[in-house]
Scaffold this motif. Structure first.
Motif, PDB file in Angstrom:
ATOM      1  N   PHE A  30       1.014  -1.179   0.214  1.00 16.87           N
ATOM      2  CA  PHE A  30       0.321   0.084   0.081  1.00 16.87           C
ATOM      3  C   PHE A  30       1.034   1.530   0.289  1.00 16.87           C
ATOM      4  O   PHE A  30       2.011   1.253   0.863  1.00 16.87           O
ATOM      5  CB  PHE A  30      -1.174   0.076   1.400  1.00 16.87           C
ATOM      6  CG  PHE A  30      -0.307   0.491   2.562  1.00 16.87           C
ATOM      7  CD1 PHE A  30      -0.195   1.290   2.867  1.00 16.87           C
ATOM      8  CD2 PHE A  30      -0.318  -1.060   3.371  1.00 16.87           C
ATOM      9  CE1 PHE A  30       0.436   1.328   4.731  1.00 16.87           C
ATOM     10  CE2 PHE A  30       0.662  -1.407   4.646  1.00 16.87           C
ATOM     11  CZ  PHE A  30       0.755   0.252   5.127  1.00 16.87           C
ATOM     12  N   GLU A  40      -6.672  12.942  -3.065  1.00 20.24           N
ATOM     13  CA  GLU A  40      -6.170  11.649  -3.938  1.00 20.24           C
ATOM     14  C   GLU A  40      -4.106  11.715  -3.692  1.00 20.24           C
ATOM     15  O   GLU A  40      -3.975  10.309  -3.446  1.00 20.24           O
ATOM     16  CB  GLU A  40      -6.456  11.401  -5.129  1.00 20.24           C
ATOM     17  CG  GLU A  40      -6.166  10.247  -5.814  1.00 20.24           C
ATOM     18  CD  GLU A  40      -6.906   9.538  -6.581  1.00 20.24           C
ATOM     19  OE1 GLU A  40      -7.261   8.533  -7.060  1.00 20.24           O
ATOM     20  OE2 GLU A  40      -7.521  10.439  -7.463  1.00 20.24           O
ATOM     21  N   LYS A  80      -2.265  10.356  -0.595  1.00 20.56           N
ATOM     22  CA  LYS A  80      -1.612   9.207   0.091  1.00 20.56           C
ATOM     23  C   LYS A  80      -2.632   9.654   1.574  1.00 20.56           C
ATOM     24  O   LYS A  80      -1.357   8.717   2.097  1.00 20.56           O
ATOM     25  CB  LYS A  80      -0.833   8.704  -0.953  1.00 20.56           C
ATOM     26  CG  LYS A  80      -0.718   8.316  -1.687  1.00 20.56           C
ATOM     27  CD  LYS A  80      -1.268   7.598  -2.636  1.00 20.56           C
ATOM     28  CE  LYS A  80      -1.657   7.962  -4.273  1.00 20.56           C
ATOM     29  NZ  LYS A  80      -1.155   8.315  -5.260  1.00 20.56           N
ATOM     30  N   GLU A 132      -3.651   3.625   0.808  1.00 21.56           N
ATOM     31  CA  GLU A 132      -4.016   2.912  -0.211  1.00 21.56           C
ATOM     32  C   GLU A 132      -3.092   2.057  -1.361  1.00 21.56           C
ATOM     33  O   GLU A 132      -2.231   1.712  -1.736  1.00 21.56           O
ATOM     34  CB  GLU A 132      -3.786   4.240  -1.822  1.00 21.56           C
ATOM     35  CG  GLU A 132      -4.660   3.509  -3.085  1.00 21.56           C
ATOM     36  CD  GLU A 132      -4.023   5.217  -4.497  1.00 21.56           C
ATOM     37  OE1 GLU A 132      -3.353   4.550  -4.405  1.00 21.56           O
ATOM     38  OE2 GLU A 132      -3.686   5.835  -3.979  1.00 21.56           O
ATOM     39  N   LYS A 179      -5.246   0.322 -13.106  1.00 20.11           N
ATOM     40  CA  LYS A 179      -6.164   1.153 -12.668  1.00 20.11           C
ATOM     41  C   LYS A 179      -6.917   2.282 -13.129  1.00 20.11           C
ATOM     42  O   LYS A 179      -7.383   3.247 -12.818  1.00 20.11           O
ATOM     43  CB  LYS A 179      -4.892   2.130 -12.585  1.00 20.11           C
ATOM     44  CG  LYS A 179      -4.600   3.487 -11.189  1.00 20.11           C
ATOM     45  CD  LYS A 179      -3.651   3.960 -10.985  1.00 20.11           C
ATOM     46  CE  LYS A 179      -3.930   4.760  -9.887  1.00 20.11           C
ATOM     47  NZ  LYS A 179      -2.959   5.855  -9.237  1.00 20.11           N
ATOM     48  N   ASN A 238     -10.651   0.412  -4.699  1.00 20.56           N
ATOM     49  CA  ASN A 238     -10.993   1.356  -3.673  1.00 20.56           C
ATOM     50  C   ASN A 238     -11.694   0.624  -2.881  1.00 20.56           C
ATOM     51  O   ASN A 238     -12.141  -0.148  -2.934  1.00 20.56           O
ATOM     52  CB  ASN A 238     -11.960   2.410  -4.655  1.00 20.56           C
ATOM     53  CG  ASN A 238     -10.655   3.492  -5.975  1.00 20.56           C
ATOM     54  OD1 ASN A 238     -10.088   4.161  -4.933  1.00 20.56           O
ATOM     55  ND2 ASN A 238     -11.163   3.671  -6.780  1.00 20.56           N
ATOM     56  N   GLY A 267     -11.014   8.458  -5.606  1.00 18.53           N
ATOM     57  CA  GLY A 267      -9.886   8.233  -3.886  1.00 18.53           C
ATOM     58  C   GLY A 267     -11.075   9.297  -3.168  1.00 18.53           C
ATOM     59  O   GLY A 267     -12.196  10.538  -2.559  1.00 18.53           O
TER      60      GLY A 267
END
Length: 443
Positions: A55, A139, A142, A146, A156, A162, A199
């Motif tokens: 992440f 977004e 971070k 994430e 993506k 999400n 996001g």
């Protein structure tokens, strides 16, 4: 009969492959005076079955602990392929595996900087920004973990990782906070989203909120709202008109958060403008694909991969139709280019494994334009309206397409061929492998 059986099988595949969304429960504590942001995030229903999970997290937010089902586990971190953030990779022992039933708890502590003077810009190195009484974390910052995926190049774009979420935010020296969507709330409030939409933006501090017809506004002077509403009426109004969906809770939020550190951002239903003055030009004069897609996703709530892919395809076509209405000269150029990208269905099928980007769309814009040329603009508009009507009724994407195609009167042989092509594309994407979901971050 053969067609009916084929459709039934595809609908069964859709039902079987529908997966429950990953979820994040969060507890965030903010102090504007101390310039700190601490959090505890519990991630559940992770779509993995592996011994690693990665992440991203802002480089100024440190991970204190990571626990898997109550047991502390180790991780590595690398500043790789990640602007102003670190990639953490969770490593577990051979006898322990992360599964969709696992609970991963990540405890963090972070710092941000108050920057009101342009002289301080040189000191800015990726921190979260606190300016003019407002802390902002978009977004790109971070500010929460994430999770990363490994998949095709289109992963993506088509299916980013999400969460649904429930985040409780505390800030004793904030007038109110805003997380994700909706409107600002006081300290101690929980912000929830039961639908995966993109996001998550965080704002904390002095947030004045006003409602508009097409959008809602944070820290925007009343005198500036009419010119913003006029611009939103063109884009948002077009989406509402073509889909016949008017969702007051799904409005875009336009936030004026001026700062010496510019970072204007648009995340599915929140627009941040960080320049000094309100600027309607920050609202694109044409519908962006993300705005169209998330409007459709909010209105029609996709349940599986095929549902998402159909909405992505419709979003691209809707964008083309808006360009045609708002800028015919530009549309002539765009549509000529799009039609030049047409790929024969047999070639598309033969090259699917070698060209993963072909999986990004269920129906391509050039196929929609080809269909429009065959039907004529009036009948094509009726077909698209019927598609949205069937979506509103709650039908699955496959059934929506078939029912809307069957509603076309005086079908030609060419339209019959197009329907067979569409069905083949549904089949190709329904059985396409998902691939490995987790990126280790170490390659």
């Amino acid at each position: 009969m053969k067609k009916s059986v084929f459709i039934l099988l595809l609908l069964i595949v859709q039902l079987v492959t529908a997966q429950k969304s990953s979820h994040m429960d969060g507890q965030v504590n903010i102090s504007l005076e101390n310039e700190t942001i601490d959090g505890v995030y519990t991630l559940t229903n992770l779509p993995v079955n592996t011994q690693t999970l990665s992440f991203k997290l802002n480089e100024h937010i440190k991970v204190k602990t990571i626990e898997l089902d109550g047991d502390r586990i180790a991780s590595s971190k690398v500043p790789q392929n990640c602007e102003d953030c670190l990639i953490y990779t969770v490593i577990v022992g051979c006898e322990v595996v992360i599964t969709p039933q696992s609970q991963l708890r990540i405890t963090t502590e972070g710092k941000f900087k108050k920057i009101d003077d342009s002289k301080d810009i040189k000191k800015y190195k990726g921190e979260l920004v606190y300016s003019n009484g407002v802390l902002r974390a978009g977004e790109n910052n971070k500010w929460y973990p994430e999770v990363m995926k490994r998949n095709s190049n289109s992963a993506k774009y088509l299916d980013p990782f999400n969460y649904t979420y429930a985040i409780t935010a505390n800030c004793d020296d904030c007038e109110n906070l805003y997380i994700g969507k909706g409107e600002p709330k006081p300290s101690g409030s929980t912000f929830e989203n039961k639908q995966v939409e993109g996001g998550i933006i965080l704002l904390a501090g002095n947030l004045n909120f006003q409602k508009g017809k097409y959008a809602n506004y944070i820290n925007v002077d009343a005198q500036d709202i009419p010119k913003l509403e006029e611009r939103f009426a063109k884009t948002r109004g077009f989406l509402e008109d073509i889909t016949k969906v008017n969702d007051p809770d799904g409005k875009i939020v336009y936030a004026q958060v001026s700062s010496p550190i510019y970072g204007s951002e648009s995340v599915y239903n929140t627009i941040l403008n960080t320049t000094k003055n309100v600027n309607p030009n920050k609202i694109d004069i044409t519908i962006e694909e993300d705005e169209a897609y998330y409007f459709l996703a909010n209105a029609f709530k996709p349940e599986d991969k095929l549902d998402k892919m159909l909405l992505q395809s419709l979003a691209k076509y809707v964008k083309l139709k808006y360009i045609e209405e708002s800028n015919p000269q530009h549309y002539a150029t765009v549509s000529t280019y799009v039609q030049g990208q047409a790929v024969d269905i047999d070639k598309r099928k033969a090259g699917l494994n070698d060209q993963p980007q072909l999986q990004a769309l269920l129906i391509t814009p050039e196929q929609f334009l080809d269909m429009e040329n065959e039907l004529g603009k009036e009948k094509m508009a009726a077909f698209i309206q019927d598609v949205f009507k069937n979506l509103r009724s709650g039908k699955k994407s496959m059934q929506v397409l078939v029912d809307s195609m069957n509603a076309i009167e005086n079908r030609t042989d060419y339209l019959d061929k197009m329907e067979r092509d569409f069905l083949t594309q549904f089949e190709m994407r329904a059985v396409a492998p998902e691939g490995i979901e987790v990126l280790t971050g170490l390659e």
